[in-house]
Structure formats: C-alpha cells, structure tokens
Design an enzyme around this catalytic site. Structure first.
Site, PDB file in Angstrom:
ATOM      1  N   ILE A 711     -78.195  33.242  25.049  1.00  0.00           N
ATOM      2  CA  ILE A 711     -79.347  32.693  23.964  1.00  0.00           C
ATOM      3  C   ILE A 711     -79.420  32.313  22.865  1.00  0.00           C
ATOM      4  CG2 ILE A 711     -78.579  35.999  24.174  1.00  0.00           C
ATOM      5  CD1 ILE A 711     -76.863  35.520  22.715  1.00  0.00           C
ATOM      6  N   GLY A 712     -78.064  31.337  23.595  1.00  0.00           N
ATOM      7  CA  GLY A 712     -77.931  30.132  23.008  1.00  0.00           C
ATOM      8  C   GLY A 712     -77.157  28.790  23.110  1.00  0.00           C
ATOM      9  N   GLY A 714     -75.468  25.486  21.564  1.00  0.00           N
ATOM     10  CA  GLY A 714     -74.331  25.048  20.232  1.00  0.00           C
ATOM     11  C   GLY A 714     -74.263  24.114  20.248  1.00  0.00           C
ATOM     12  N   TYR A 716     -70.759  22.415  20.782  1.00  0.00           N
ATOM     13  CA  TYR A 716     -69.920  22.924  21.817  1.00  0.00           C
ATOM     14  C   TYR A 716     -69.980  23.627  23.286  1.00  0.00           C
ATOM     15  CZ  TYR A 716     -68.393  25.934  17.988  1.00  0.00           C
ATOM     16  OH  TYR A 716     -68.443  27.126  17.348  1.00  0.00           O
ATOM     17  N   GLY A 717     -71.006  24.315  23.138  1.00  0.00           N
ATOM     18  CA  GLY A 717     -71.457  24.708  24.384  1.00  0.00           C
ATOM     19  C   GLY A 717     -72.929  26.097  23.798  1.00  0.00           C
ATOM     20  N   GLN A 718     -72.737  26.887  25.078  1.00  0.00           N
ATOM     21  CA  GLN A 718     -73.430  28.039  24.735  1.00  0.00           C
ATOM     22  C   GLN A 718     -73.136  28.948  24.082  1.00  0.00           C
ATOM     23  OE1 GLN A 718     -72.792  26.073  28.022  1.00  0.00           O
ATOM     24  NE2 GLN A 718     -74.520  24.904  27.881  1.00  0.00           N
ATOM     25  N   LYS A 734     -69.809  32.723  22.493  1.00  0.00           N
ATOM     26  CA  LYS A 734     -70.051  31.222  21.833  1.00  0.00           C
ATOM     27  C   LYS A 734     -68.891  30.862  23.084  1.00  0.00           C
ATOM     28  CE  LYS A 734     -71.319  27.921  18.601  1.00  0.00           C
ATOM     29  NZ  LYS A 734     -71.530  28.507  16.499  1.00  0.00           N
ATOM     30  N   ASP A 837     -74.651  23.745   6.963  1.00  0.00           N
ATOM     31  CA  ASP A 837     -75.715  23.735   7.240  1.00  0.00           C
ATOM     32  C   ASP A 837     -76.706  25.293   8.021  1.00  0.00           C
ATOM     33  OD1 ASP A 837     -76.952  23.166  10.253  1.00  0.00           O
ATOM     34  OD2 ASP A 837     -76.315  23.992  11.446  1.00  0.00           O
TER      35      ASP A 837
END
Length: 1512
Positions: A711-712, A714, A716-718, A734, A837
C-alpha cells in the site's frame, strides 16, 4: 618468631623500646603539632598523590581483622600514651627473645621504634603492632605516623628503604627475603619510632637499621644471591615475605623499625642512608621475599584489628587527613608486619605506628598503593603490587575490597606511594608486573623520585600505622566490622588488609600483619633500590595477589567470625598457601600465610632467628609449603597468578560485605560475570517495555500476518496491508530493511520507533508492535532480515483520496480533518516533538473519518534551549515553510503549522497550493501568494543564511486572501494565520484549535465523508492510477511517459501490477522503433509516440502474445534469463485489446493473466487489464528487459538493419529485431505481423496517436505553478510530438524505416482496433499505458515518492507520482523534466521536436531510449535501472543511430553518448537550453533519459493531467 616477638615485646631492648616509645610519643606529639605535617608533607605528598587513605570504615575493617591488632593498637595507644613503655619493654624483651640478632638488627635501625620494629619483625611484628600501639599509646600515634612518615618516609625512603633493605637483609638473612620488606616497613616504623624518640634514638635506630639492612643484605646473600633473594623477595613479598614477614617480619620489622627509628633520628642523613640502604634492603628484601609478604596471611588476619589502628592514626595524626590513606595503608602494612613478627606486641609497639611511616619498599609501595591505589583498592583486582596489595588484601580483610585496596596501593607503587596517584593506578598494573617490570621504571624511581616516594610511602605507612594503632585502640571488633564494611564498600589496599586482619581479630595477627606490612612496605619502598624495587615489585604483585586471595579468604573468615582471627587466618593461610603453591610462596599472604611464612621462613631458614608470631598450624603448613616452593618459580607463578588474581578480584562495590572478598578473586570474577550476565535479565524487563520483543522472538514473526498487498513505500521499505492471523485485525506492516544499512538499523526507523512509543493520541498513528521475518533472533546473525513495524491499518491517506477524485470533501469534513490533525500536532508539540514531514500522504484516514498523523521518520525532539542546529532539509518541498527554504537551522514547531496550512488550502483546492521542483522556485511560488519575505513583515528574515541569495525575482505583495477568496471566511482566517511568513507570527497548533474555524468542531459527532469503501486510496495506488490515466488520457504523452515509467517501473512495477506496464513495453517498443527511425530526423520523436501507440494497439489487438514469441518474431536478442522470463510472460489479450493480426495470439493465458493484473483503467482493456495486471507487470518487466536489449541491438545494428529492413519487410523485422532487443520488455506475439503492422501503423497511427496526444485541458496534468512555460511546452510538445511523430515517421532514417515498418504493422493491427484506438489507442494505448501507468502507479506510486519517475521525481518532490508529482508534487518535477528533458524537447516547440528528432535520432534508438530512458527518467534516482534496461541499448542505439541518423544522430550521440542521445539532440536542437537542463539534469547516464526526458516531458503533461489541480 614467637621468641623474637617475645623478646621484642618483653625483653630485647625493653629499655630501648620504652625509651623509643617515649621518644616516639614525644615526636608524635611534636608531629601532631604543625611541625609533624612538614615532615609528613614531603612524605605524605607523594602519598597524597596516591589515592586517599582508606576511609575510617576501611580502617575499622582492617582493625577488626585483627582483634590482636586492635588489642595491640589499644595496647599501643595505652602504652604509647601511658602504658606504652611497659608494653614496649615487654615487646622488646619478646623481640629480643624471639630474634636476638633480628631484634638487634631491628634495634640497630631503631632506637625505640626499632625495638618495636624488632618486636614487629621478630614475633613482635604483631607486637610491633602492639608496639605501634604502644607508641601510639604514647599519644604519639598520629604524630608518630606523620613524624615517622616524614622522617621515616624520608629516612625510610633513604634509610628506611635502606634499613628496610637492610632489615630485610638482616631479617632476610635471618628470616628470609621477607625480612627486607619487613625491614623496610620496619624502617618506616623505626623512622616513625625514631621520630617519636629523640633524634638520637632515631640516629641510633638508623644506625641499627643500617646494620639491620646490612644484616638483611647479608642474609639475603646467604639466602641465595641477590636474585634468589630478589625472587624470594618478590615471591616472599607475595609468599615468602609473608612467611618471612612473619619470620623476618618480626626481626626485620622490628629491626627495620629500629633502623627507621634511627634513620628518623637523623632524618636527613638517615633518610639518605635509608634511601641508599632502603634500595639495598629493598634489593635484598626483594630478593628475599619480605617477611611482611610471608607474614601477610597472619598479618592480614591480625590486620583486621589494624584498621582500628588506622583510625587511631588518622584521628591521632593532625596530618592524618593527608597521609591517612598512606599512613593507614602503611600502618596497616606495618601493623601487619608488626603483627606477624610479634603478635604479642599487639598494637602497643610504636612500630605499628611507625610501620606506616616505615620506608620499607613494601610498606611504601603499599602506602603509595594504598593512597595511590585507593582507586586500586576500589578496583580490588588491580593492585599494582600484587605482593603487598593482593596478599594484604586477602589476608587482610575477608570483607575486603579494602584489602584489595591496601594491597593494591601498597603493591601498586613499589617506587613511591606518593609519586602520583595516577601513577599508582598505572602501577596497579605495574605492581603485578612490577616484580618483573619494576627495574626500568624503578630505576627512575630509585633516583630522587624513589627516595621521595619512599618517604611518602613511609609517611603513609606512619599515618597508616597511627591510624591502625588508633583504630586498634578504638576497637578491634569495631575495626573488624568497619573493615568488613569498608572492604565491601571498596577494596582499599591497606584498610582492606586491615579489615581482613581485623576480622581475624587477634592482636597477634595484627602484629603479624603489621610485620608483614612493614616487610611489604620495605619491599615496595621505591627507595629501597632499583633491583629491590624491581624484585619487590615483582614479588609484590604475587604477594598482593596472594594477599588479595588471602584477604578474600580472610574476608570470608572475617564475615563468618570477625572475632575469630585464627579462623580467618587459617582460611587465609590455606588459600594463600594454595595460591602460593599454585602461584608462588609469596602469593599466600593470608594472615595464617604470613605466620606460616614466618614459620616457613624459619623452616626455609630465610629468617630462622626470628621467632614467628603465634600462628595457626594451617598457616604454618602453608608457610612451610610456600617456603618449600622455589622463590623464583614462586615469583613467576605469583606474578602471573597475582595479576590474574588481581584482575579477577571483584570490585568492592559488588561486594556487599566481605563475601566476595572472602571469595577467591576467581570466584569474585565469576560472581562479577554472573552479575553482568544477570544484567541482560535486568534489561530484559526494559525490553519487556517493548512488548514487541517479548512477542517478537518465536512468538510474533511476520508469518503471523497474511500480507494482502503493498500500500505504500517508505524511506526504508515498503508498507504492506496485512491481516493478523490470530485476531483477524487489519494492520499495516512497515518494512525496515537491514540489508543495505551500514549502521545496522536505519536511524529513521529507530527514531520513529522511539518517538512513536512516546506518543499516544487518537490522532497519531499507533504502532502496535515490532515483528521480524525471523523465527529466532539468532537468525539475524546468519542473515540480515527485516523488521516490520506493525501499525493500525488506515484505509486511505489524504493524498490518495484527493488524487482519486472519488471523494468530495465539504467544509464540515475539512473542519473535522483539520481539527483532528491539529489536535495530533498540538499533542506532538506539547511533547516537544517536531514532525518535520507533514504532507497529505502522511495524513491517514480510515473509513470512519478518523484522521491520524503518520510517518515520524523525520521527527525529532525539539528543545528551544538547544543550541545545536537542526537540518533544514526536512519537509517535502511543497509543504516546506519559507524559513527552511531560507536556511533556518533553529526552527520551531511553526514549521509543522505551515505544512498544515498548506494542507488546509489543498483540502479546499484539491491540489497542492505550492508545487515547485526546486527550493528557489518554491520560494517564488510562496512569495507570489504570501508576499515576498522582507524585514517589514518578517524582521528576522535578514538573519537567515539564504536571505540574500534566494530572493524572489521581484517583490510580491501578499495575495493569499485574494487568491483563496472562495475559501470560507473562518477557514481563510485560519489559512492566512497558518501561512504567515514570519514563524513567530504564525499560529501554533493550540491557537489553531481555538480559532473560529476549528473551535467548536467535534469530529466524533461529524459524519464521515462518503469514502470509497471498495478501494483503499493510498499514495501508491494513487500514483499507479495517475500513471494509468496518463497513459490512457494522453496517448502520446502517456505513451511516452508510460514507457519511460515502464522502463523504470516496468521491471520493478511489473511486480506491482499493470498490464499497462506490458502495454507500455510494447509502446516502448514502438517508441523504440519509432525512435530508431526518427533518430536521423526530428519527426522520429512523434513516430516514437505513434509507434508506442501502435505497438500498444498491436499488443492489445492480439489476443495473446507470448513474450518469447514476440522476441523471436522481432528477432530480439535476449539473454537466457530474459528468455526464461519472457517464456513465463504472456501478453494478455486485454493488453492487446483485441486479437488482431498479432501473430502470437496465445492470449488466453495472457488474458487470463491479464485479468490477474486488471488494474488498468483503460476503457477497452480495463477489465482484462485488471485481470492481467499481474501478468502485465511481468510483461512490463519483460518488455523493459526486451526493450533494453532491443535498444542495444538496434543501436548496434540499427543502421544496416534498418536500411536493409526498410528495403525488405524482413529487414523491417530485422530492424525491429534489432530494435526489439532494446524492447525486450515488449512481449508481442506475431511480431512479424506486428512489425509490418507496426510499420504500417507507424505511418497510419502517427496521426491517430497525435489525436489522443492532444489532451483536453482537464486531462492535461496541471502546470506546476513555477514552470508554466514548461506546461505550455508540454501542450505544445504534445501537439508537436503529434505532428513531429508524423514528420519523424515521414523522415527516412534507417531507424525511421524500421519504425515505419513497425508502425505500419501496428497500424494494420490498429485499423482493426481503430475504433478502439481512437478511444482505444488512446485508451488501449492508454490501457497499455494505463497498465503501464497503472503499473507505474503500482510501482511508481510506491516508487513515485522515491524516484520511480526518475525525471519526475528527480526534478520534483519524490513524493508524488510523475504526473501527480508534476502536478501535485511533481509539477515542479514536471517542470524540471520539462525544463530539463522535456524542456529540451518542448522548449523548442517544433524545433524541439527536431531536437527530439535528433535526440530521437539518437533516439530512434532513442525511442527505445525513451523506453530505456523512460525507465531512467522515471527513476531519476534509479539511473541504474534505466541503464540496466536502456543504458546498454541506448549505447547501441546511439552507435547505430549516429551512423543511421546521420549528423543529428551523430551529433547527439557523439556529443552526448547514446546516454546523451536525448541530451545531445537537445543540445543540437533549439531546445538547447532545455536540453542543457535535460543534460544537466539527466547527466550522461540520463541523457538517453532525455529521450525519456522527452517522455519525461510528456509525463510532465501527464503529471499535470494527473495533478489534482486540473480537472482530473
């Protein structure tokens, strides 16, 4: 020994003893007066350098160790003060009886003190303690200590060292090498006594001490050479010295005390003599294990009472404050020496006081190590002089860290206790090795430093003796208890020994310990002599170690029975004997060991004349065993073992009582290790705080979740959507990858975990736990796995919803969202965290309308007082406040409020309000709406680093209210307040919650918006969808864009899903082919687009296309891996849209697979594409591979093949084949037909693609506010591209011909699909593109934020998909691309097309390049991917393109390399400036990316189409 002690106590110099005691008392009183301090100062100062004397409790610990010592101390105090003389007389008689010669020797050194020392060194060493007590009893105890410390330490350093050496020699001759330490300590005591006595007595005692030193030297020589005696002294320092300290300790300590007394009498001359003699005696005593060392076991037990003496000494001595530690150390040492030689002497003998003063190298070492090594004592394991410190410690206090301390301090500085406490620490280690390593350092110390150190040591010894006597007088039991406590608290060298002795609770033991101490002190006294020091140092470390062990034993015994001095002695003696046997004779310095050593000294005839103080049979046995052990072997063993033992000794803090001390150092070490091992258990609960850990290992693995999909992506990873198998709850995982982490674990993940665990709020995402992909934590050692942060699942994020267009937010919804957002932000800020952020994609929303702030990877703790600057490279560019753009590094929470203000505007406008791709452009956009930053509205702006360098092009006035007049007034007020330029004037989150717009909002009572329950709208999905739309909405643009994305995303995105990817692959193929043809001519660009559309249509038209078949048809050269991949991939019929003429209609599989991938939103193949999304993803990846290879092959063979292929259809096929290698990712079955049709379609479809290329404004990506010209270029470019493609196709390049053939083939297939194509080419292509874009969306949306769209992301924030980014985030990116890659193509307008033609001439290969470049362009950050797919092909294309393309191709290629195909063309083209941007932006590797850049431009327009700002 007993006889000598008796003699010392009773007979032998009773008169001299009484006189000496009286004199000593007088002198002590003198020294109690300020006069004594001066003497003590020089002596004490070096000792002062050393660690402070053991605290009174340590003294008490030492004192309790020896009830006898305490009694001796009491006797000493009493005798010194009043009854002292009789005791002294008794001791003298005993000492004389014990060892006439020894006592005489001792007497010689001392006048009165020597008598005591005689007692001390003879059996009266305990007596010496008693004698010391007597002297102290005279009331001189503190004074004597100071006085003795000053005069004795000086004299003792000189004389004391010499007399110690002599005494050790005399005692050593008689009692063995132990005599020297005893004598040195005795000399100190004598010095003390002599100071107490009239100086004449001191002189006489110094003479005696000299004589004794000489005798000791003789005896040392008799014992067996200086080395034998040295080794003995070393070993005896540890072992023999203990025994001999008992033996020669009685004689030597008494004699040494006499010597030191006489030396004290002639303080300066005696000191010199003592120094010289001390060196000699030390040498001899070091050769011969000092009796103190031998005796330490007994003395240690007796020393338990010593601490009392120490206390007394401290209290008695006005200077005690300074020298207390050294004095106490020395006193304890001297007490021990005294104790061991004359237990009867008990603390009455002035020697006990003088012992601390006594310059004996051992006592000095001890005193320095005591004072110095008070730290050592603390360490307990690190006594520099293992001889004195370890043996003293062990024998000294069963409790006792104090023992260690005393042992350490003593043994620590064989040279000088006062040299420097830092030294003492160094010497802690040295002392162990000192026996071996003392010589070089000792040589230096042997000089004046050594003398001073010896003096200091003597002073310390005197103070220690005083303190010990005072402590003894105070209470043996109290001293024992205090010693035990002090030992537990800290292993102080002397006090610890004293504690051990105290626990022994025998006055005799105390005396023995004193004798041992004296002997040891003599041995350690640096002034004894370099060799003596070295030997003693060597001997001392083992002695200390043994003593430490003994002390530990004694501590145990003391704990068990402080009163039972014999038990502790025996225990200490046993262990000491064992340790001595194991390590060396000197190693067994337990109280019993000391006595045994004395006895053994008699047995070994080291100190035969010295009567041994009463010893336990066990002690005697231990001593005899020790004596039997060869001195050298014992020395070596002792040194080795001492060091180990010292290191092994547990730290005093660890020992609550004396238990640890009573334990052997190894036991303590083990206990310490156990404690350290327990600590993880202590930490375990802390980890328990992190429920994750308890749950994690074995219990909570990622296997406990069913992963539903990505779904996304980041930093440092999916991010995955998953379901908890146990609870059925939906969660977001995450992923935190550890593979590429240099630091082991990503700092952003650590920071996020750390912060999220501190934030608990309904508007902040909740991190449930952390799981791993390993069943066992140990697996991480083998293979770096991944961690997964488990969050509650949120169905949407704000960006996905805004991008989707599926939801309309009314004012109430916006109020609810902003209220929740500001509540969460206010909570963060009140917790002093900056989010740093905040953007729409980080604001999560569930179907219940709940808003949660997420992604704290950039968050940090904020402190207004902190002076350290923060990085200003935070917050996505579109949401970055002006202060950060201007370089502010000390920003406040106002930065987050600005971001929230941008989101408020975005909620009303449905698009980001400031979309730029560069900081300067961003600041320009902000200035246009909010006004230019200037001191008038923002006084502090002039302080910002970039204020003068990043000024907007012109001064703008604030137009925010005018621009956003459509926003409700209350919202506009808040919007205006949140977007104040001056952060100090900007509202806070708390103020925002109190504003009219949000004041009365209750989100829980407000109905949620009509959210799409069937679709989770996340950023990644939105990006994919945007790509798909771009592909469908703008055939050319999306086609080009999609291929580019496909290239970058194709391989990567193929996994995500997207028949689009596949279609784009074909499109890319077409583009590659068209590019190949137009490489020579500008029109080629448009042909590329047309070809892409044609290829897409072909693929769509075909029911099924096997990638392998497609490659074969195209004669594309593919490596085995690619071939295997292609075999696995079938183009879904949906992708082809219809089974037309494509030769490989094996689509059923592809179609079926297509349905798998059905994410494509293209009108015709949406469903099939959806079905085949997965297949398309695979196809896309395959296409990307094929395209790369095709491009390479095309580039290499384009010219010839194109020329020939133009002539021959096969030639076209061949050219296509050549091209296809770059197009490996375009799986088309029936490639021959496709090629023909493509060629046909290239011609025919060119106009058609042009039509779709022209998108209505709604479909066009919104222009980035900053680069509107780029937008125009995009539009123009599209039109131009539409036209240009025709031109390109019309242009006849070898590549153009090939492209034409391919386009025709495509066109032939397309005519069948024409209806589809108009809606279908656009949409089929769109579908292809959609799948591509969808693919891109899937892949790109995830990677979009990264750099999936290289050009887009590279230019703009990497948060939005290329189009979205361009429009939303990427408008700036689009601009960048436009400015750079597309700019080069667009900026020229039609000339740009020519530029593109050139770039595409390079780009016919360039077209493939576009594909390949598209990959790179899409992944500005992933140039590697682009090069992987297109780089090689690009080079090939460039090469083939150059020749085939002619000057244009050649120019672009030669100028830019094939990588620069686009750039090179751009340079040549009117779009030079933009080209320059493109070149600069793309960099050589991205040059072909400029072909992609060209596509990038298209994607720019698509991005805008994608952008939320435009009707989407």
């Amino acid at each position: 020994m007993p006889s000598s002690s008796d003699t010392a106590l009773g007979g032998g110099g009773g008169l001299s003893w009484a006189e000496k005691k009286l004199e000593e008392r007088r002198k002590r009183r003198r020294f109690l007066s300020p006069q004594q301090p001066p003497l003590l100062l020089p002596l004490l100062q070096p000792q002062l350098l050393q660690p402070p004397p053991p605290p009174p409790p340590l003294l008490f610990l030492a004192a309790p160790g020896t009830a006898a010592a305490a009694a001796a101390a009491a006797a000493a105090s009493s005798s010194c003060f009043s009854p002292g003389p009789p005791l002294e007389v008794k001791r003298l008689a005993r000492g004389k009886r014990r060892a006439g010669g020894r006592q005489k020797r001792r007497r010689g050194p001392r006048a009165g003190q020597e008598a005591e020392k005689r007692r001390v060194f003879s059996l009266p060493q305990p007596q010496q303690d008693g004698g010391g007590g007597a002297s102290s009893g005279g009331g001189v105890t503190p004074l004597v200590e100071y006085e003795d410390v000053s005069s004795q330490s000086e004299q003792g350093l000189l004389l004391g060292g010499a007399s110690a050496a002599t005494a050790a020699t005399a005692a050593g001759g008689t009692g063995g090498s132990g005599g020297s330490p005893a004598s040195s300590s005795g000399t100190q005591r004598r010095g003390e006594g002599s100071e107490r006595r009239p100086r004449r007595d001191r002189r006489s005692s110094s003479g005696r001490s000299k004589e004794r030193h000489r005798e000791h030297r003789r005896r040392d020589g008799q014992r067996g050479g200086s080395e034998a005696s040295k080794s003995r002294s070393r070993h005896s320092h540890s072992g023999e010295e203990r025994a001999e300290v008992a033996k020669s300790g009685s004689s030597s300590s008494s004699g040494g005390r006499r010597k030191s007394a006489s030396a004290t009498s002639s303080s300066s001359s005696s000191r010199k003599d003592r120094d010289s003699k001390a060196h000699r005696s030390r040498t001899k005593s070091s050769k011969e294990p000092p009796s103190a060392y031998k005796e330490p076991p007994k003395a240690y037990r007796e020393d338990k009472t010593e601490p009392k003496a120490y206390r007394r000494r401290r209290s008695l001595s006005p200077l005690g404050g300074r020298d207390d530690s050294p004095v106490s150390h020395r006193a304890s040492q001297s007490l021990r020496s005294r104790k061991s030689p004359s237990p009867a002497g008990g603390g009455s003998s002035p020697y006990s006081r003088r012992l601390p003063r006594s310059p004996s190298p051992y006592s000095r070492r001890r005193s320095p190590s005591y004072s110095r090594h008070s730290s050592y004592e603390r360490g307990g394991d690190v006594s520099p002089s293992p001889y004195s410190s370890s043996s003293w410690r062990r024998s000294r206090s069963p409790y006792s860290p104090v023992l260690r301390r005393s042992g350490k301090s003593r043994s620590r500085s064989p040279y000088s206790s006062r040299h420097s406490r830092s030294r003492s620490r160094h010497r802690l280690s040295r002392s162990r090795s000192r026996h071996s390593s003392i010589s070089p350092s000792t040589l230096t110390l042997k000089s004046s430093l050594a003398a001073e150190l010896n003096k200091n040591k003597k002073a310390r010894a005197a103070e220690a003796a005083r303190a010990a006597e005072a402590a003894k007088a105070a209470e043996a039991t109290k001293a024992a208890e205090a010693a035990a406590k002090a030992a537990k608290a800290s292993n102080t060298s002397t006090p610890t020994k004293g504690n051990t002795e105290t626990s022994a609770s025998a006055s005799q033991t105390n005396h023995v310990k004193d004798v041992k101490k004296i002997k040891i002190e003599h041995a350690p006294s640096p002034s004894s002599g370099g060799t003596l020091k070295n030997d003693k140092a060597k001997t001392k470390p083992p002695l200390q170690v043994t003593k430490v062990e003994n002390n530990l034993i004694v501590d145990k015994a003391t704990k068990k029975a402080v009163i039972v001095g014999k038990e502790s002695k025996s225990a200490a003696t046993k262990e000491e004997s064992v340790s001595l046997k194991e390590k060396t004779k000197p190693l067994t310095p337990s109280i019993g060991a000391k006595e045994k050593e004395q006895h053994v000294a008699l047995v070994t005839s080291t100190l035969p004349p010295l009567p041994l103080p009463p010893m336990l049979p066990e002690d005697k046995e231990a001593d005899s065993l020790r004596g039997n052990i060869s001195v050298k072997a014992v020395k070596k063993e002792v040194e080795k073992k001492l060091r180990c033992l010292l290191a092994d000794l547990p730290l005093p803090p660890e020992l609550p009582g004396g238990d640890d001390l009573s334990k052997s150092p190894e036991e303590k070490k083990t206990a310490t290790q156990l404690h350290s091992k327990r600590r993880p258990k202590i930490c375990g609960p802390r980890y328990g705080e992190t429920k994750e850990k308890d749950i994690d290992w074995g219990k909570r693995c990622v296997d406990k979740f069913d992963i539903i999909g990505i779904i996304g992506e980041g930093t440092y990873g999916q991010v995955y959507k998953a379901r908890d198998k146990d609870t059925g709850e939906m969660v977001a995982l995450k992923k935190v990858r550890l593979d590429n982490e240099k630091e082991g674990f990503p700092i952003t993940a650590i920071r996020e975990i750390k912060i999220l665990r501190q934030l608990t709020h309904q508007s902040i995402i909740n991190m449930k736990e952390i799981v791993t992909d390993k069943e066992d934590a140990l697996d991480f050692k083998k293979d770096k796995g991944a961690f997964y942060l488990v969050f509650e699942y949120m169905d949407h994020d704000l960006m996905g919803l805004l991008e989707s267009g599926l939801v309309h937010f009314n004012e109430n919804h916006i109020k609810s969202f902003m209220r929740q957002l500001m509540e969460g932000l206010d909570y963060c800020h009140k917790k002093n965290f900056l989010h740093r952020d905040i953007k729409c994609s980080n604001i999560l929303l569930n179907n219940r309308g709940q808003i949660k702030l997420a992604d704290f990877g950039l968050a940090r703790l904020y402190s207004s007082e902190e002076s350290r600057p923060y990085t200003n490279k935070v917050i996505t560019l579109w949401y970055r406040p002006p202060e950060l753009l201007l370089g502010e590094e000390r920003y406040t929470p106002a930065i987050d409020v600005w971001s929230c203000g941008c989101i408020l505007g975005e909620l009303f406008t449905k698009k980001p309000i400031f979309q730029a791709n560069q900081e300067l452009a961003q600041l320009e956009l902000i200035s246009r709406i909010c006004g230019s930053p200037c001191p008038a509205v923002w006084p502090d702006v002039i302080k910002l680093p970039y204020f003068n360098t990043m000024k907007p092009k012109k001064q703008y006035r604030r137009k925010l209210r005018e621009e956003f007049v459509f926003i409700p007034a209350a919202a506009l007020d808040l919007f205006d307040y949140m977007l104040a330029l001056d952060p100090s004037k900007r509202c806070t989150a708390e103020q925002a919650l109190q504003c009219e717009f949000l004041r009365d909002v209750e989100p829980s009572k407000m109905p949620p918006p009509d959210l799409p329950l069937w679709q989770d709208c996340h950023e990644l999905w939105s990006k994919k969808r945007r790509r798909q739309k771009q592909m469908g909405m703008t055939d050319d643009v999306s086609t080009i864009k999609a291929p580019r994305k496909d290239l970058s995303l194709g391989l990567d995105d193929s996994r995500t899903n997207t028949p689009q990817g596949v279609l784009p692959s074909s499109q890319l193929k077409s583009q590659g082919s068209s590019n190949v043809a137009p490489v020579k001519t500008g029109p080629g660009q448009h042909l590329n687009h047309s070809e892409l559309a044609i290829l897409l249509n072909l693929l769509q038209s075909k029911t099924s296309v096997n990638m392998a078949d497609f490659v074969q048809v195209l004669n594309i050269k593919v490596n085995s891996e690619t071939q295997q991949q292609l075999n696995k991939i079938n183009l879904p019929a949906g992708i082809l849209a219809t089974g037309e003429k494509q030769t490989d209609p094996s689509t059923p599989q592809q179609e079926s697979s297509k349905p798998l991938g059905g994410i494509q939103p293209s009108s015709q193949t949406i469903q099939p594409k959806v079905e085949t999304d997965a297949a398309q993803a695979a196809v896309q990846s395959a296409f990307a591979v094929l395209l790369t290879q095709l491009i390479k092959a095309q580039q290499s063979k384009q010219k010839d093949v194109l020329l020939e292929e133009r002539e021959n259809g096969s030639g076209h096929e061949a050219s296509l084949q050549l091209r296809p290698p770059p197009e490996p990712s375009t799986p088309v079955s029936g490639q021959d037909d496709l090629i023909q049709h493509q060629d046909m379609r290239i011609l025919e479809l060119t106009p058609e693609p042009d039509r779709p290329r022209i998108l209505p404004p709604d479909q066009r990506p919104p222009e980035p506010p900053e680069p509107p010209p780029v937008t125009e270029e995009d539009l123009d470019y599209r039109t131009e591209n539409q036209h240009v493609p025709t031109t390109s196709s019309s242009l006849t390049d070898p590549h153009a011909g090939v492209k034409a053939a391919l386009l025709q083939l495509l066109a032939q297939h397309q005519p069948q699909d024409d209806p589809k194509r108009e809606g279908g080419i656009d949409y089929q292509a769109g579908d292809t593109y959609v799948s591509t874009s969808d693919y891109k969306d899937n892949f790109g949306s995830s990677s979009f934020s990264s750099a999936p769209y290289v050009s887009n992301d590279g230019l703009g924030s990497s948060s939005a998909p290329p189009l979205e980014r361009r429009s939303f985030i990427g408008n700036s990116d689009i601009q960048s691309l436009d400015n750079y890659s597309t700019a080069s193509s667009h900026s020229g307008g039609p000339p740009q097309p020519s530029a593109f033609s050139e770039s595409f001439p390079s780009s016919v290969a360039g077209y493939g390049d576009i594909y390949l470049n598209a990959g790179p362009m899409l992944f500005s950050g992933d140039k590697d991917h682009r090069f992987e797919y297109s780089h090689g092909p690009i080079a090939v294309l460039a090469n083939s393109s150059d020749p085939s393309t002619g000057p244009e191709s050649t120019h672009p290629l030669p100028a830019k390399m094939h990588n620069y195909n686009y750039g090179g063309n751009l340079q040549e083209n009117p779009s030079g400036p933009s080209l320059m941007h493109g070149q600069t932006w793309t960099s050589p590797a991205q040059g072909p990316g400029y072909s992609q850049g060209y596509r990038g431009h298209i994607s720019t327009s698509t991005g805008r189409g994608r952008g939320r700002g435009l009707p989407y």
